[in-house]
Design an enzyme around this catalytic site. Sequence first.
Site: not given
Ligand code: AMP
Length: 283
Positions: A37, A61
């Site tokens: 993030h 979701q």
């Molecule tokens: P989430 O909180 O898991 O819904 O993720 C929020 C955003 O962070 C989404 O766009 C994810 O694709 C991105 N994200 C989560 N993990 C990673 C990672 N390891 N590397 C890059 N972006 C990430």
Amino acid sequence: MHVFTTNNDLQAHLEIERKKGKSVGFVPTMGALHAGHGSLIQAAKSQKDYVVCSIFVNPTQFNNALDLEKYPRTLSADIELLETMGCDALFCPSQTEMYPQGNQTDLIEFGALETVMEGAHRPGHFAGVATIVKKLLEVVQPHNLYMGQKDGQQCAIVAALLQKTGLDSTIKLVVCPTIRQANGLAMSSRNTRLNTQEAQDALAIYKSLVFAQKHYQNYTVSQMTEILELHFGCYASLKLEYVCFADAQSLQPVQAWADAAQVSLFVACFVGATRLIDNVRIF
Ligand code: AMP
């Protein structure tokens, strides 16, 4: 950092910032923030004047009630991280703020994009993603939207959403690279749920991706798929949902390497009770 919990307050604040001529970058998340993030916040900060992050564990979701219940929630640590990173505003709305009429999702057709991989294995998941992203975009109205390649199919769904709603005329989707631990495991909020043995076994995911990248030319798609499936079968704590070689653009599965100009490998796997996903470009 300004913290907002209602659409109206955030909207009013951003209107003032926009009137000052500031461009807005937006990073939607479900919290339990990690370096993945952080990389999105950093990218937003380097490209836009004003950075908004949202933290909302979106119930629509989740196709699995236990996953929703167990999803890590670490708001005070998240606020601390965002403040250190120089994020300008955080939006952390309540469930009723985002779903005043209850947990309804929009009916948006994504065609073949939602019938494969995550779409096939998590019924309703992308309807939930599209619904919340659309709601958040309507409130934030960013210039740039930052998302991670780790959720590659989600990025494709959101790109299609922007196109279908016409929001692509004002919002640019920026897809940022997957951030990994030193041992290769893709950073994920769900990693905190792994015990020591599971965290070790989870490395099989990255090892498979790297193996396929290195050796794909020696095998057919179905042979390579079988090799990876056998590899996952060697670990007691792993339950593979799918390995899928797909066209990196359309995300449709390929039967032969020559079927697409660019092929990516997508994996979804349970490690104990925790479901993890990852992907890499094969060529
Ligand atoms: P989430 O909180 O898991 O819904 O993720 C929020 C955003 O962070 C989404 O766009 C994810 O694709 C991105 N994200 C989560 N993990 C990673 C990672 N390891 N590397 C890059 N972006 C990430």
